[in-house]
Design a protein around this motif. Structure first.
Motif, PDB file in Angstrom:
ATOM      1  N   VAL A 268       0.826  -1.207   0.000  1.00 12.42           N
ATOM      2  CA  VAL A 268       0.000   0.000   0.000  1.00 12.42           C
ATOM      3  C   VAL A 268       0.860   1.257   0.000  1.00 12.42           C
ATOM      4  N   ASP A 269       2.191   1.098  -0.074  1.00  5.15           N
ATOM      5  CA  ASP A 269       3.076   2.262  -0.093  1.00  5.15           C
ATOM      6  C   ASP A 269       2.901   3.038  -1.395  1.00  5.15           C
ATOM      7  N   ASN A 270       3.187   4.326  -1.347  1.00  2.58           N
ATOM      8  CA  ASN A 270       3.179   5.120  -2.583  1.00  2.58           C
ATOM      9  C   ASN A 270       4.322   6.121  -2.611  1.00  2.58           C
ATOM     10  N   ALA A 271       5.371   5.868  -1.793  1.00  3.38           N
ATOM     11  CA  ALA A 271       6.502   6.798  -1.704  1.00  3.38           C
ATOM     12  C   ALA A 271       7.203   6.963  -3.047  1.00  3.38           C
ATOM     13  N   SER A 272       7.293   5.881  -3.810  1.00  7.73           N
ATOM     14  CA  SER A 272       8.023   5.949  -5.073  1.00  7.73           C
ATOM     15  C   SER A 272       7.409   6.976  -6.019  1.00  7.73           C
ATOM     16  N   TYR A 273       6.079   7.037  -6.064  1.00  9.40           N
ATOM     17  CA  TYR A 273       5.446   7.973  -6.995  1.00  9.40           C
ATOM     18  C   TYR A 273       5.753   9.425  -6.636  1.00  9.40           C
ATOM     19  N   ALA A 499       9.916  -0.208   6.582  1.00 10.78           N
ATOM     20  CA  ALA A 499       8.462  -0.200   6.406  1.00 10.78           C
ATOM     21  C   ALA A 499       7.970  -1.590   6.022  1.00 10.78           C
ATOM     22  N   ASN A 500       8.710  -2.254   5.130  1.00 10.31           N
ATOM     23  CA  ASN A 500       8.318  -3.598   4.690  1.00 10.31           C
ATOM     24  C   ASN A 500       8.339  -4.608   5.832  1.00 10.31           C
ATOM     25  N   LYS A 501       9.313  -4.468   6.720  1.00 11.43           N
ATOM     26  CA  LYS A 501       9.515  -5.470   7.769  1.00 11.43           C
ATOM     27  C   LYS A 501       8.819  -5.130   9.086  1.00 11.43           C
ATOM     28  N   GLY A 502       8.161  -3.987   9.167  1.00 13.39           N
ATOM     29  CA  GLY A 502       7.603  -3.572  10.440  1.00 13.39           C
ATOM     30  C   GLY A 502       6.098  -3.466  10.497  1.00 13.39           C
ATOM     31  N   GLN A 546       0.071 -18.789 -21.766  1.00 11.27           N
ATOM     32  CA  GLN A 546       1.380 -19.304 -22.186  1.00 11.27           C
ATOM     33  C   GLN A 546       2.463 -18.820 -21.212  1.00 11.27           C
ATOM     34  N   ALA A 547       2.364 -17.555 -20.788  1.00 13.55           N
ATOM     35  CA  ALA A 547       3.326 -16.987 -19.844  1.00 13.55           C
ATOM     36  C   ALA A 547       2.683 -15.800 -19.148  1.00 13.55           C
ATOM     37  N   TYR A 548       3.214 -15.458 -17.986  1.00 19.46           N
ATOM     38  CA  TYR A 548       2.706 -14.324 -17.211  1.00 19.46           C
ATOM     39  C   TYR A 548       3.868 -13.652 -16.485  1.00 19.46           C
ATOM     40  N   ARG A 549       3.665 -12.404 -16.122  1.00 16.24           N
ATOM     41  CA  ARG A 549       4.619 -11.745 -15.231  1.00 16.24           C
ATOM     42  C   ARG A 549       3.896 -10.696 -14.400  1.00 16.24           C
ATOM     43  N   LEU A 550       4.289 -10.580 -13.158  1.00 13.73           N
ATOM     44  CA  LEU A 550       3.734  -9.598 -12.242  1.00 13.73           C
ATOM     45  C   LEU A 550       4.418  -8.261 -12.498  1.00 13.73           C
ATOM     46  N   ILE A 551       3.625  -7.213 -12.705  1.00 11.40           N
ATOM     47  CA  ILE A 551       4.188  -5.878 -12.949  1.00 11.40           C
ATOM     48  C   ILE A 551       4.507  -5.233 -11.597  1.00 11.40           C
ATOM     49  N   GLY A 552       5.797  -5.063 -11.314  1.00  8.19           N
ATOM     50  CA  GLY A 552       6.205  -4.506 -10.027  1.00  8.19           C
ATOM     51  C   GLY A 552       6.196  -5.554  -8.933  1.00  8.19           C
ATOM     52  N   TYR A 553       6.159  -5.087  -7.687  1.00  9.57           N
ATOM     53  CA  TYR A 553       6.157  -5.963  -6.501  1.00  9.57           C
ATOM     54  C   TYR A 553       7.423  -6.827  -6.414  1.00  9.57           C
ATOM     55  N   GLU A 554       8.510  -6.393  -7.061  1.00  9.06           N
ATOM     56  CA  GLU A 554       9.726  -7.207  -7.059  1.00  9.06           C
ATOM     57  C   GLU A 554      10.239  -7.474  -5.645  1.00  9.06           C
ATOM     58  N   ASN A 555      10.155  -6.479  -4.766  1.00  7.77           N
ATOM     59  CA  ASN A 555      10.654  -6.691  -3.399  1.00  7.77           C
ATOM     60  C   ASN A 555       9.549  -7.154  -2.444  1.00  7.77           C
ATOM     61  N   ARG A 556       8.412  -7.575  -3.009  1.00 13.40           N
ATOM     62  CA  ARG A 556       7.311  -8.100  -2.190  1.00 13.40           C
ATOM     63  C   ARG A 556       6.989  -9.559  -2.532  1.00 13.40           C
ATOM     64  N   ASN A 565       2.274 -20.028   5.525  1.00 14.26           N
ATOM     65  CA  ASN A 565       3.094 -19.928   6.731  1.00 14.26           C
ATOM     66  C   ASN A 565       2.735 -18.639   7.473  1.00 14.26           C
ATOM     67  N   ASP A 566       2.051 -18.751   8.599  1.00 13.26           N
ATOM     68  CA  ASP A 566       1.591 -17.566   9.331  1.00 13.26           C
ATOM     69  C   ASP A 566       2.720 -16.791   9.997  1.00 13.26           C
ATOM     70  N   ALA A 567       3.913 -17.353  10.016  1.00 10.18           N
ATOM     71  CA  ALA A 567       5.044 -16.644  10.612  1.00 10.18           C
ATOM     72  C   ALA A 567       5.655 -15.639   9.641  1.00 10.18           C
ATOM     73  N   ILE A 568       5.259 -15.729   8.359  1.00 15.28           N
ATOM     74  CA  ILE A 568       5.820 -14.833   7.343  1.00 15.28           C
ATOM     75  C   ILE A 568       5.068 -13.509   7.322  1.00 15.28           C
ATOM     76  N   ASP A 569       5.828 -12.413   7.388  1.00 19.36           N
ATOM     77  CA  ASP A 569       5.247 -11.067   7.397  1.00 19.36           C
ATOM     78  C   ASP A 569       4.776 -10.672   5.999  1.00 19.36           C
ATOM     79  N   ALA A 570       3.722  -9.876   5.946  1.00 19.54           N
ATOM     80  CA  ALA A 570       3.231  -9.324   4.674  1.00 19.54           C
ATOM     81  C   ALA A 570       2.619  -7.958   4.942  1.00 19.54           C
ATOM     82  N   GLY A 571       1.991  -7.369   3.920  1.00 19.23           N
ATOM     83  CA  GLY A 571       1.520  -5.992   4.037  1.00 19.23           C
ATOM     84  C   GLY A 571       0.202  -5.855   4.772  1.00 19.23           C
ATOM     85  N   GLU A 572      -0.086  -4.616   5.204  1.00 20.43           N
ATOM     86  CA  GLU A 572      -1.344  -4.317   5.890  1.00 20.43           C
ATOM     87  C   GLU A 572      -2.267  -3.537   4.963  1.00 20.43           C
ATOM     88  N   LEU A 573      -3.553  -3.628   5.246  1.00 21.06           N
ATOM     89  CA  LEU A 573      -4.554  -2.897   4.474  1.00 21.06           C
ATOM     90  C   LEU A 573      -5.317  -1.979   5.420  1.00 21.06           C
TER      91      LEU A 573
END
Length: 707
Positions: A268-273, A499-502, A546-556, A565-573
């Motif tokens: 949900v970050d938008n700092a890059s823009y 921000a990603n890890k907290g 035939q093939a797919y790719r995710l646009i962005g989210y490289e570091n996610r 795995n519930d021990a793995i951190d992810a983003g908040e909404l």
């Protein structure tokens, strides 16, 4: 005369109560027809007004005193020192050898004395001439006597006046030093001839050869030719060279036959823009690694319907044409968070963690930060509480927990903050989380708001150290919001990491309008989580993909097994928040230069499931936890293999695709066939709706700027 008993030219003299008046000449004299008994009023900028009554005397001697409130001059000089004569601040002396060796770092003889002098002393301005041989440069010395732009200073060489042309052809190696005199210091020595300032040049030998007009013209032509062959190049520091961004490679195409699952954390970050916007508005090249396409897409809000079931968000998909690769498709996946009314929001326990180190002294850092926090404070209620922790060389608590109703105390504490010292970021984070935990509100919104330029340089400072620290602190149940400020030494990589890890989000505040958007208008979405550790996993059907790719989210991106795995951190909404992800799809039976079919393996073959799943493009699974929960909840939705022409797609699809397209262009993606700005702008305009605040229109202007 002035308070130095020197003539004051240009003073205004009027007969009080009338419109009759005059001004003093360069010797401070004036003439005016006045009757006996009338009162004369004398005034001058920066001096106290005086009056005198006319009597039998025909001569008046009036002295005006400084009013003490007017600046005679404001000059900004960066990274230099100039020797100053001790007895007055209207005199500055410049060593030619020091300038040539230290400032220019070049000992060639193509520099004329006026070029060497330019920018070396306060109040002196030298403007280039026409560029033609023999043309002279305009020279100005600022001060009360040189407000008329047509007046130029007197140039003295070894006690004798010389012309500007003679100044240009002097050999710098023959000059010992140059002294600039202004105002009273000039007129007291050179009389009215020095009224516009004086440049006093002393040669090493005390005698410089005098040139005839013919020799002078020849010298000027030689100088012009030498300057054209060896132009002066002032070294310019890249204003972004001390900024840091995490490098990454864009996602490649994958085959659903060998990699059927795509798993990632929402962002949900938008700092890059906003950071990219800053670069473009400043006329600077956007660093490739500063571009995170998903943050560009998610800066904008899209019109998705709110959830109507038990889940805190709804899922929306759309499948249509790809703008940048004509034979490809794009799958849009959108999430819409439930909008919780303000009155129903839980109580907040907020800790402002503010960087007050020396690097925060710029106008677009701590001063802007203070104004930003005031916007946030205005959103607080009586049941909310705020603490303020600051850090520089050390960390400290400057405001204990204070009710959101007591806005004055919070704002007063912010106003007292000043920048200085090193940056003990690790110690600040430790104290902020400790304060948040001591005042923890059960079932409430417990959050640390870190505001900094990200330049941690004392204590735990490396990205790895900070990541370890934040991962440990997120176990406390305290969320994190990172606000980035400034430029030049901005550390985006550190901000993104913590921000990603907290359990947090991250925004870059480039101006007060952005602060008002993120901390004011979108306060609920930015500060109140309705779901955490939100993960998405999509399984693509190889019958249609035939093939797919995710646009962005490289570091996610996550490992496939991390999804469960519930021990793995992810983003908040957040409340009312939208999240959008785009996939570029190469349909089956489509030839593409960007993807090669995997090798046909004997043991990896599977029978087609055309009968059971022939109409399915993909299956989307989402897992999330409640803000105070530890166990994930899963929801599943199937995407139908039904592509619609882009002309019939929604405005949200068109606009989000245009934003992603622009991001790929800025990254100079090797997987994009068409990078035409006009095509991007056209698609964005077709999707221009739901733009009350003008952010989408602003985006179109940015596209127009980058050709």
């Amino acid at each position: 005369m002035d308070n130095f008993n020197l003539p004051l030219p240009g003073a205004t003299v009027v007969i009080k109560g009338t419109s009759k008046g005059t001004q003093t000449d360069f010797d401070g004299k004036f003439s005016i027809k006045a009757k006996k008994g009338e009162t004369l009023e004398f005034s001058y900028v920066g001096m106290l007004t005086q009056t005198a009554k006319i009597d039998n005397s025909t001569n008046l001697s009036i002295a005006l005193a400084d009013d003490g409130n007017t600046l005679s001059e404001v000059v900004v000089v960066g990274y230099k020192t100039t020797a100053r004569v001790a007895y007055t601040n209207a005199v500055s002396s410049v060593s030619v050898d020091e300038i040539r060796n230290n400032k220019r770092n070049n000992k060639t003889k193509t520099f004329s004395p006026d070029q060497i002098l330019a920018g070396q002393t306060m109040g002196l301005k030298i403007k280039s001439g026409s560029g033609q041989p023999g043309s002279t440069k305009s020279i100005r010395i600022r001060g009360t006597s040189s407000l008329n732009s047509k007046n130029e200073p007197l140039v003295i060489l070894d006690g004798k006046p010389i012309s500007k042309k003679q100044l240009q052809v002097l050999n710098p190696n023959d000059i010992k030093d140059i002294t600039v005199l202004k105002d009273a210091s000039a007129t007291s020595i050179y009389g009215s001839r020095g009224k516009n300032g004086v440049i006093v040049i002393t040669s090493k030998s005390g005698k410089v050869e005098k040139l005839s007009r013919r020799q002078l013209r020849k010298k000027l032509k030689e100088l012009e030719k030498a300057q054209q062959q060896a132009p002066i190049q002032w070294p310019e520091k890249d204003p972004t060279q001390d900024e840091s961004y995490e490098s990454f490679e864009e996602n490649a195409f994958e085959s659903p036959s060998t990699a059927p699952l795509s798993t990632f954390s929402i962002d949900v970050d938008n700092a890059s823009y906003t950071n990219i916007r800053r670069f473009i508005n400043n006329g600077q090249v956007v660093p490739k690694d500063a571009v995170r396409v998903e943050e560009m897409v998610n800066f904008f809000k899209y019109k998705y319907a709110e959830p109507t079931n038990e889940h805190p968000f709804s899922i929306h998909t759309e499948y249509s044409d790809c703008g940048w690769n004509s034979n490809h498709k794009v799958l849009k996946v959108g999430l819409q968070g439930k909008n919780i009314p303000t009155d129903n929001l839980p109580a907040s326990n907020l800790v402002f963690l503010i960087d007050v180190s020396g690097s925060m002294n710029d106008q677009n850092k701590l001063p802007l930060l203070k104004q930003s926090m005031k916007i946030l404070v205005e959103q607080l209620r009586k049941k909310d509480k705020v603490s303020i922790v600051v850090y520089a060389g050390a960390a400290g608590l400057v405001l204990p927990p204070t009710s959101g109703e007591d806005k004055k105390s919070i704002i007063d504490a912010l106003e007292k903050l000043q920048a200085g010292g090193s940056t003990a970021g690790g110690a600040g984070i430790e104290l902020a989380y400790k304060t948040a935990e001591e005042n923890f509100v059960k079932n409430g919104n417990n959050r640390v708001i870190l505001a900094t330029d990200g330049d941690f340089n004392v204590g735990a400072s490396s990205n790895t150290d900070m990541q370890t620290l934040i991962e440990e602190k997120r176990k406390s149940g305290v969320f994190l919001t990172c606000l980035g400020y400034g430029m030049g030494n901005y550390k985006d990589s550190k901000m993104e990491t913590i921000a990603n890890k907290g359990n947090g989000n991250y925004a870059y505040i480039d101006n007060i309008q952005e602060a008002n958007r993120f901390l004011g208008k979108e306060f609920k979405g930015s500060m109140f989580a309705i779901a955490k550790d939100v993960k998405i996993q999509i399984e693509f059907n190889p019958q249609h993909v035939q093939a797919y790719r995710l646009i962005g989210y490289e570091n996610r991106k996550l490992k496939d097994e991390d999804f469960v795995n519930d021990a793995i951190d992810a983003g908040e909404l957040g409340s009312g928040h939208t999240v959008t992800a785009l996939y570029e799809i190469i349909p089956t039976n489509v030839k593409s230069d960007h993807f090669k079919e995997p090798i046909d393996l004997k043991y990896s073959k599977t029978e087609s499931s055309s009968t059971a799943f022939g109409n399915e493009l993909a299956t989307i699974k989402l897992r999330y936890k409640k803000p105070d929960g530890d166990k994930s909840i899963e929801t599943v939705q199937v995407v139908e293999n039904k592509s619609i022409p882009i002309v019939n797609s929604s405005d949200d699809f068109k606009f989000s695709s245009a934003v992603a397209w622009f991001g790929l262009k800025l990254r100079d993606s090797k997987l994009v066939q068409n990078k035409d700005s006009e095509a991007i702008k056209t698609l964005a305009k077709k999707g221009l709706s739901n733009d009350e605040d003008g952010y989408k229109s602003e985006f179109i202007r940015l596209v127009e700027t980058v050709k």
